[in-house]
Design a protein around this motif. Structure first.
Motif, PDB file in Angstrom:
ATOM      1  N   VAL A   3      13.537  25.342  30.961  1.00  0.00           N
ATOM      2  CA  VAL A   3      13.418  26.737  30.543  1.00  0.00           C
ATOM      3  C   VAL A   3      14.439  26.976  29.437  1.00  0.00           C
ATOM      4  N   ASP A   4      13.966  27.464  28.282  1.00  0.00           N
ATOM      5  CA  ASP A   4      14.816  27.655  27.107  1.00  0.00           C
ATOM      6  C   ASP A   4      14.725  29.087  26.605  1.00  0.00           C
ATOM      7  N   VAL A   5      15.744  29.481  25.839  1.00  0.00           N
ATOM      8  CA  VAL A   5      15.741  30.766  25.141  1.00  0.00           C
ATOM      9  C   VAL A   5      15.791  30.475  23.642  1.00  0.00           C
ATOM     10  N   LEU A   6      14.777  30.906  22.934  1.00  0.00           N
ATOM     11  CA  LEU A   6      14.670  30.701  21.496  1.00  0.00           C
ATOM     12  C   LEU A   6      14.815  32.047  20.788  1.00  0.00           C
ATOM     13  N   HIS A   7      14.922  31.998  19.457  1.00  0.00           N
ATOM     14  CA  HIS A   7      15.185  33.232  18.704  1.00  0.00           C
ATOM     15  C   HIS A   7      14.014  33.622  17.808  1.00  0.00           C
ATOM     16  N   GLY A   8      12.829  33.282  18.217  1.00  0.00           N
ATOM     17  CA  GLY A   8      11.648  33.696  17.475  1.00  0.00           C
ATOM     18  C   GLY A   8      10.501  32.742  17.726  1.00  0.00           C
ATOM     19  N   VAL A   9       9.303  33.240  17.554  1.00  0.00           N
ATOM     20  CA  VAL A   9       8.137  32.409  17.815  1.00  0.00           C
ATOM     21  C   VAL A   9       8.037  31.273  16.811  1.00  0.00           C
ATOM     22  N   LEU A  45      14.173  37.398  21.276  1.00  0.00           N
ATOM     23  CA  LEU A  45      14.413  36.339  22.259  1.00  0.00           C
ATOM     24  C   LEU A  45      13.073  35.911  22.838  1.00  0.00           C
ATOM     25  N   VAL A  46      12.809  34.622  22.840  1.00  0.00           N
ATOM     26  CA  VAL A  46      11.590  34.073  23.418  1.00  0.00           C
ATOM     27  C   VAL A  46      11.987  33.091  24.515  1.00  0.00           C
ATOM     28  N   VAL A  47      11.632  33.410  25.750  1.00  0.00           N
ATOM     29  CA  VAL A  47      11.913  32.524  26.869  1.00  0.00           C
ATOM     30  C   VAL A  47      10.691  31.642  27.096  1.00  0.00           C
ATOM     31  N   THR A  48      10.886  30.341  27.174  1.00  0.00           N
ATOM     32  CA  THR A  48       9.772  29.409  27.334  1.00  0.00           C
ATOM     33  C   THR A  48      10.039  28.456  28.489  1.00  0.00           C
ATOM     34  N   GLU A  54       4.223  19.793  27.992  1.00  0.00           N
ATOM     35  CA  GLU A  54       3.474  20.901  27.404  1.00  0.00           C
ATOM     36  C   GLU A  54       4.158  22.232  27.674  1.00  0.00           C
ATOM     37  N   LEU A  55       3.897  23.185  26.798  1.00  0.00           N
ATOM     38  CA  LEU A  55       4.387  24.546  26.963  1.00  0.00           C
ATOM     39  C   LEU A  55       3.551  25.228  28.038  1.00  0.00           C
ATOM     40  N   ARG A  56       4.204  25.672  29.130  1.00  0.00           N
ATOM     41  CA  ARG A  56       3.474  26.218  30.271  1.00  0.00           C
ATOM     42  C   ARG A  56       3.550  27.743  30.354  1.00  0.00           C
ATOM     43  N   GLY A  57       4.520  28.346  29.702  1.00  0.00           N
ATOM     44  CA  GLY A  57       4.630  29.793  29.770  1.00  0.00           C
ATOM     45  C   GLY A  57       5.672  30.305  28.804  1.00  0.00           C
ATOM     46  N   ALA A  58       5.554  31.598  28.450  1.00  0.00           N
ATOM     47  CA  ALA A  58       6.514  32.204  27.531  1.00  0.00           C
ATOM     48  C   ALA A  58       6.507  33.717  27.725  1.00  0.00           C
TER      49      ALA A  58
END
Length: 407
Positions: A3-9, A45-48, A54-58
């Motif tokens: 689980v990560d926190v990103l700063h934009g899509v 903030l984008v939590v993924t 694979e990307l499972r949720g955001a």
């Protein structure tokens, strides 16, 4: 699982995002979310969550600042007199306003004009918010075909990370301001993790019910409403005005000035140059989705609306009008309602989504409102209880008010 926190899509590879959202509508599109990031004044903030490569949720949101607009700022929204749903001559208005201020912790003020705005009181007491919202709803984006157990597990991990990310970035609350009542998984997890809720508004939409032509859609309407559609369109044809679609980029300056007039008419203080920049960003982000129904008199653009056309629905973004033009009345329903319905039917879309608030004009023409619940979490349970009492108060008023439009 990671689980990560990103700063934009844009920090997510396009192929990954497209695989995650391929079954969703345009408001989950990468271009649309980049436009939302442009609009927000605070940090995105984008939590993924990723698993098995694979990307499972955001979940996609932003931190509030003093410049955040009302629809994206929970304290501004719940502190607004408009959500109290008071009639102009309501004898209980003073008491209702007093209750709102007391629940917000504002206390008494000798003069109303000197009173600190409710939203500022809430912001001072609870801090800024990490807000998760889209066009007219707050939701998690889950990978297609996750089973019920997996969906709930991913939702839990994303919510937990949203709570910790909010605190790490200096926010005092996490808010999902426009949750759909039918989103059972999200609502269940939010309740489990200490969020408090209440109905604050609704999102309206025309449901096209599989109609393949505009005439078929008209025929399913009640006779009085069908007559209204035809009368208003006939008035437009006989008024000397011309209609069609126009290009947003070509006419961005004029469109922005018309939008600014409408905002000013409703009490706003718009900046036409800022609106023009935003419209340019939108046109560049979603060039194939933007539609601008336009009304002209003697070749001059006097009214228009801005819509985004997606796979499943069209989204109504804005309306603008020159209010000095006489006999312009039919421009509004045609550009905001009737042309978009035609456009959606022609492209096989299921609904015309009209956004939040403004219920009267939409309901008069058959749009159906669906309640939206605001869910808010604060790390202090006592503070959460105070927020919950405020939301419960607004819930009672909004539920009764919105019932007027249910039939």
């Amino acid at each position: 699982m990671t689980v990560d926190v990103l700063h934009g899509v844009s920090d997510i590879a396009a192929d990954d995002w497209d695989a995650l959202t391929r079954d969703l509508d345009i408001d989950a599109d990468r271009g649309y979310l980049r436009f939302r990031e442009y609009l927000e004044s605070g940090q995105s903030l984008v939590v993924t969550e990723r698993g098995s490569g694979e990307l499972r949720g955001a979940l996609h949101g932003a931190l509030t600042t003093s410049r955040t607009g009302m629809a994206s700022h929970p304290w501004k929204f719940v502190g607004s007199p408009s959500v109290l749903r008071l009639a102009e001559d309501d004898p209980d208005a003073e008491q209702v306003h007093r209750t709102l201020r007391n629940l917000a912790g504002a206390g008494r003020s000798e003069a109303a004009e000197d009173a600190e705005p409710v939203w500022q009181v809430l912001d001072r007491r609870f801090g800024s918010c990490y807000v998760i919202r889209g066009f007219d709803s707050s939701e998690l984006i889950l990978r297609p075909r996750l089973d019920a157990v997996e969906a709930e597990q991913v939702t839990r991990r994303l919510i937990e990370k949203a709570q910790s990310a909010a605190l790490e970035h200096g926010a005092g609350a996490v808010a999902f301001p426009f949750v759909r009542p039918g989103d059972k998984v999200l609502r269940g997890v939010l309740a489990e993790y200490g969020f408090r809720s209440g109905v604050v508004t609704a999102a309206s939409a025309f449901h096209l019910n599989g109609c393949t032509t505009y005439e078929e859609y008209l025929e399913q309407l009640p006779s009085r409403r069908r007559r209204r559609y035809r009368q208003e369109e006939r008035q437009l044809l006989t008024s000397g005005l011309s209609t069609g679609e126009t290009d947003l980029l070509t006419h961005a300056e004029r469109i922005a000035r018309l939008e600014a007039q409408t905002l000013a008419k409703h009490g706003g203080r718009p900046d036409p140059a800022a609106i023009q920049r935003a419209r340019t960003v939108l046109a560049e982000a979603l060039p194939d989705a933007v539609r601008v129904p336009a009304v002209r008199r003697d070749g001059v653009l006097i009214a228009c609306a801005l819509h985004l056309l997606g796979r499943r629905s069209s989204l109504f973004m804005a309306y603008g009008c020159d209010y000095d033009v006489a006999d312009r009345g039919p421009s509004y329903p045609w550009s905001c309602f009737y042309h978009p319905i035609r456009m959606a039917i022609e492209h096989g879309a299921e609904t015309v989504r009209l956004g939040l608030e403004g219920f009267e004009a939409k309901a008069q023409r058959g749009a159906v409102p669906e309640e939206r619940e605001m869910w808010i979490w604060t790390p202090d349970p006592e503070a959460g209880a105070r927020v919950g009492a405020l939301l419960e108060f607004l819930n009672a008023r909004n539920t009764a008010y919105l019932a007027r439009f249910s039939g």
